[in-house]
Each structure stands twice: as structure tokens, then as C-alpha cells.
Design a protein around this motif. Structure first.
Motif, PDB file in Angstrom:
ATOM      1  N   HIS A 178       0.837  -1.203   0.000  1.00  0.00           N
ATOM      2  CA  HIS A 178       0.000   0.000   0.000  1.00  0.00           C
ATOM      3  C   HIS A 178       0.873   1.254   0.000  1.00  0.00           C
ATOM      4  CE1 HIS A 178      -3.487   2.498   0.726  1.00  0.00           C
ATOM      5  NE2 HIS A 178      -2.878   3.032   1.770  1.00  0.00           N
ATOM      6  N   ARG A 179       1.975   1.234   0.752  1.00  0.00           N
ATOM      7  CA  ARG A 179       2.880   2.378   0.783  1.00  0.00           C
ATOM      8  C   ARG A 179       3.568   2.580  -0.566  1.00  0.00           C
ATOM      9  NH1 ARG A 179       6.782   2.192   5.548  1.00  0.00           N
ATOM     10  NH2 ARG A 179       7.176   4.280   4.832  1.00  0.00           N
ATOM     11  N   VAL A 180       3.858   1.488  -1.274  1.00  0.00           N
ATOM     12  CA  VAL A 180       4.452   1.600  -2.611  1.00  0.00           C
ATOM     13  C   VAL A 180       3.471   2.293  -3.555  1.00  0.00           C
ATOM     14  CG1 VAL A 180       5.228   0.294  -4.620  1.00  0.00           C
ATOM     15  CG2 VAL A 180       6.025  -0.342  -2.354  1.00  0.00           C
ATOM     16  N   PHE A 181       2.197   1.911  -3.489  1.00  0.00           N
ATOM     17  CA  PHE A 181       1.187   2.558  -4.335  1.00  0.00           C
ATOM     18  C   PHE A 181       1.055   4.040  -3.993  1.00  0.00           C
ATOM     19  CE2 PHE A 181      -0.881  -1.781  -4.910  1.00  0.00           C
ATOM     20  CZ  PHE A 181      -0.342  -1.941  -6.169  1.00  0.00           C
ATOM     21  N   ASP A 182       1.118   4.374  -2.700  1.00  0.00           N
ATOM     22  CA  ASP A 182       1.050   5.781  -2.305  1.00  0.00           C
ATOM     23  C   ASP A 182       2.247   6.567  -2.842  1.00  0.00           C
ATOM     24  OD1 ASP A 182      -1.327   5.377  -0.996  1.00  0.00           O
ATOM     25  OD2 ASP A 182      -0.400   5.167   0.997  1.00  0.00           O
ATOM     26  N   PHE A 183       3.430   5.947  -2.795  1.00  0.00           N
ATOM     27  CA  PHE A 183       4.616   6.601  -3.335  1.00  0.00           C
ATOM     28  C   PHE A 183       4.483   6.810  -4.841  1.00  0.00           C
ATOM     29  CE2 PHE A 183       8.730   6.047  -5.485  1.00  0.00           C
ATOM     30  CZ  PHE A 183       9.316   7.242  -5.103  1.00  0.00           C
ATOM     31  N   PHE A 184       3.968   5.806  -5.549  1.00  0.00           N
ATOM     32  CA  PHE A 184       3.786   5.942  -6.995  1.00  0.00           C
ATOM     33  C   PHE A 184       2.827   7.081  -7.317  1.00  0.00           C
ATOM     34  CE2 PHE A 184       1.617   4.746 -10.982  1.00  0.00           C
ATOM     35  CZ  PHE A 184       2.706   4.799 -11.823  1.00  0.00           C
ATOM     36  N   LYS A 185       1.743   7.186  -6.566  1.00  0.00           N
ATOM     37  CA  LYS A 185       0.788   8.280  -6.776  1.00  0.00           C
ATOM     38  C   LYS A 185       1.444   9.638  -6.518  1.00  0.00           C
ATOM     39  CE  LYS A 185      -3.185   5.539  -5.390  1.00  0.00           C
ATOM     40  NZ  LYS A 185      -4.185   5.335  -4.324  1.00  0.00           N
ATOM     41  N   LEU A 186       2.240   9.710  -5.446  1.00  0.00           N
ATOM     42  CA  LEU A 186       2.938  10.959  -5.127  1.00  0.00           C
ATOM     43  C   LEU A 186       3.918  11.334  -6.230  1.00  0.00           C
ATOM     44  CD1 LEU A 186       3.636  13.186  -3.008  1.00  0.00           C
ATOM     45  CD2 LEU A 186       5.378  11.600  -2.173  1.00  0.00           C
ATOM     46  N   ALA A 187       4.644  10.352  -6.733  1.00  0.00           N
ATOM     47  CA  ALA A 187       5.611  10.616  -7.799  1.00  0.00           C
ATOM     48  C   ALA A 187       4.901  11.078  -9.069  1.00  0.00           C
ATOM     49  CB  ALA A 187       6.445   9.369  -8.069  1.00  0.00           C
ATOM     50  N   CYS A 188       3.789  10.448  -9.398  1.00  0.00           N
ATOM     51  CA  CYS A 188       3.047  10.836 -10.605  1.00  0.00           C
ATOM     52  C   CYS A 188       2.439  12.225 -10.469  1.00  0.00           C
ATOM     53  CB  CYS A 188       1.970   9.805 -10.911  1.00  0.00           C
ATOM     54  SG  CYS A 188       2.631   8.249 -11.508  1.00  0.00           S
ATOM     55  N   ARG A 189       2.024  12.580  -9.265  1.00  0.00           N
ATOM     56  CA  ARG A 189       1.463  13.915  -9.061  1.00  0.00           C
ATOM     57  C   ARG A 189       2.523  15.007  -9.156  1.00  0.00           C
ATOM     58  NH1 ARG A 189      -1.930  11.626  -4.284  1.00  0.00           N
ATOM     59  NH2 ARG A 189      -3.801  10.984  -5.404  1.00  0.00           N
ATOM     60  N   SER A 190       3.763  14.653  -8.910  1.00  0.00           N
ATOM     61  CA  SER A 190       4.823  15.662  -8.974  1.00  0.00           C
ATOM     62  C   SER A 190       5.439  15.776 -10.372  1.00  0.00           C
ATOM     63  CB  SER A 190       5.905  15.334  -7.951  1.00  0.00           C
ATOM     64  OG  SER A 190       6.525  14.125  -8.272  1.00  0.00           O
ATOM     65  N   LEU A 191       5.041  14.924 -11.308  1.00  0.00           N
ATOM     66  CA  LEU A 191       5.629  14.959 -12.648  1.00  0.00           C
ATOM     67  C   LEU A 191       5.413  16.272 -13.393  1.00  0.00           C
ATOM     68  CD1 LEU A 191       5.158  11.345 -14.005  1.00  0.00           C
ATOM     69  CD2 LEU A 191       7.246  12.471 -13.281  1.00  0.00           C
ATOM     70  N   PRO A 192       4.229  16.903 -13.347  1.00  0.00           N
ATOM     71  CA  PRO A 192       4.101  18.193 -14.044  1.00  0.00           C
ATOM     72  C   PRO A 192       5.073  19.252 -13.518  1.00  0.00           C
ATOM     73  CG  PRO A 192       1.944  17.322 -13.548  1.00  0.00           C
ATOM     74  CD  PRO A 192       2.927  16.437 -12.862  1.00  0.00           C
ATOM     75  N   LYS A 193       5.303  19.259 -12.198  1.00  0.00           N
ATOM     76  CA  LYS A 193       6.253  20.202 -11.623  1.00  0.00           C
ATOM     77  C   LYS A 193       7.678  19.887 -12.097  1.00  0.00           C
ATOM     78  CE  LYS A 193       7.736  22.106  -7.223  1.00  0.00           C
ATOM     79  NZ  LYS A 193       7.565  22.081  -5.775  1.00  0.00           N
ATOM     80  N   VAL A 194       8.012  18.601 -12.160  1.00  0.00           N
ATOM     81  CA  VAL A 194       9.345  18.191 -12.626  1.00  0.00           C
ATOM     82  C   VAL A 194       9.526  18.590 -14.089  1.00  0.00           C
ATOM     83  CG1 VAL A 194      10.795  16.178 -13.108  1.00  0.00           C
ATOM     84  CG2 VAL A 194       9.567  16.332 -10.952  1.00  0.00           C
ATOM     85  N   MET A 195       8.487  18.407 -14.896  1.00  0.00           N
ATOM     86  CA  MET A 195       8.564  18.797 -16.305  1.00  0.00           C
ATOM     87  C   MET A 195       8.823  20.298 -16.441  1.00  0.00           C
ATOM     88  SD  MET A 195       8.022  16.145 -18.374  1.00  0.00           S
ATOM     89  CE  MET A 195       7.252  16.696 -19.859  1.00  0.00           C
ATOM     90  N   VAL A 218      12.914  -4.453   3.661  1.00  0.00           N
ATOM     91  CA  VAL A 218      13.663  -4.094   2.452  1.00  0.00           C
ATOM     92  C   VAL A 218      12.820  -3.163   1.585  1.00  0.00           C
ATOM     93  CG1 VAL A 218      14.737  -5.003   0.364  1.00  0.00           C
ATOM     94  CG2 VAL A 218      15.006  -6.220   2.523  1.00  0.00           C
ATOM     95  N   ILE A 219      11.538  -3.429   1.498  1.00  0.00           N
ATOM     96  CA  ILE A 219      10.632  -2.565   0.727  1.00  0.00           C
ATOM     97  C   ILE A 219      10.611  -1.168   1.334  1.00  0.00           C
ATOM     98  CG2 ILE A 219       8.231  -2.187   0.054  1.00  0.00           C
ATOM     99  CD1 ILE A 219       7.965  -5.251  -0.121  1.00  0.00           C
ATOM    100  N   ASP A 220      10.572  -1.088   2.680  1.00  0.00           N
ATOM    101  CA  ASP A 220      10.596   0.220   3.341  1.00  0.00           C
ATOM    102  C   ASP A 220      11.893   0.974   3.057  1.00  0.00           C
ATOM    103  OD1 ASP A 220       8.081  -0.113   4.409  1.00  0.00           O
ATOM    104  OD2 ASP A 220       8.824  -0.892   6.326  1.00  0.00           O
ATOM    105  N   MET A 221      13.011   0.250   3.035  1.00  0.00           N
ATOM    106  CA  MET A 221      14.294   0.888   2.732  1.00  0.00           C
ATOM    107  C   MET A 221      14.303   1.419   1.298  1.00  0.00           C
ATOM    108  SD  MET A 221      17.678   0.209   1.252  1.00  0.00           S
ATOM    109  CE  MET A 221      17.305  -1.422   0.778  1.00  0.00           C
TER     110      MET A 221
END
Length: 132
Positions: A22-39, A72-75
Motif C-alpha cells: 500500500h505504501r508503494v502505491f502511495d509513493f507511486f501516486k505521489l511521484a506521478c502527481r509531482s511529474l508536471p512540476k518536474v517537467m 527491504v521494501i521500506d528501505m
């Protein structure tokens, strides 16, 4: 010379594999939401699209899909969050982003290239010469 150290908050470790997932999915969502700013920050509109960056992020996450240990996933999540914060805070330069997330996706020689360095005629001639 004195410096101030930022307070580092250590995230809680996942109790189970499902919580880590679940935390991995949350991280993926956070990363995708920040993509326009990164662009916008790195001016990547002429090099890559948001969907290509999104697929690059998902490929990075899927590389570690075989890991079943929640610690390991948390790391790995902590390392991913650190990488994302460095990118969003503009701690990297444009060519770092292009090299890690754009060129790596398609390979240095283009999509599907299977260039073998040992098949170079120049190198074969060099190796067979009498310089050895």
C-alpha cells in the motif's frame, strides 16, 4: 562554520507485506502527481512526455517486484522518496534526469538496440594486429 541539521523523521516500518504494498502505491501516486512540476522545473517538454516518465517510474518500481521482505521494501521506499525530493527540490541538473529516466528507458542506442561491442570491425582489426 556551524550548520543546522534538518530534523529527519524516520517513517514507521511496515508491519506486513500488504501494508508495504500500500505504501508503494502511495509513493507511486505521489511521484506521478509531482511529474508536471518536474517537467516545468527541468524543461523536459521537448525531450519526453509525462506518460513516458510515468512508465519509467513504474518500471523502476517493477524492477523490485520480487522483493517480499517488508523491511527491504521500506528501505527502497525511503531511497525513492529521497530521490523524488532531490528531483523536486532541483538538487539535480537536467542532464541527470534525462540520463536516468529518459535515455535509460529507451537505451543509449535507441529503442530495442542490441549493439554488441565485440562486433566492431575496428576493434577486431586492432585485436588481431601485431601490437600484442
Amino acid at each position: 562554520m556551524a550548520f543546522t541539521m534538518r530534523a529527519v523523521k524516520v517513517p514507521p516500518s511496515s508491519a506486513s507485506l500488504e501494508e508495504a504494498r500500500h505504501r508503494v502505491f502511495d509513493f507511486f501516486k505521489l511521484a506521478c502527481r509531482s511529474l508536471p512540476k518536474v517537467m516545468d522545473i527541468y524543461n523536459l517538454d521537448d525531450v519526453v512526455t509525462i506518460s513516458q516518465l510515468r512508465s519509467s517510474i513504474s518500471a523502476q518500481i517493477r524492477k523490485n517486484a520480487h522483493i517480499t521482505n517488508p523491511k527491504v521494501i521500506d528501505m527502497l521506499l525511503l531511497k525513492g522518496e529521497e530521490e523524488l525530493s532531490n528531483i523536486v527540490e532541483h538538487a539535480k541538473q537536467r542532464h541527470h534526469i534525462i540520463g536516468q529516466y529518459v535515455v535509460e528507458q529507451s537505451g543509449p542506442h535507441g529503442e530495442g538496440s542490441t549493439k554488441d561491442p565485440s562486433t566492431s570491425q575496428f576493434l577486431n582489426n586492432f585485436y588481431t594486429s601485431n601490437y600484442f
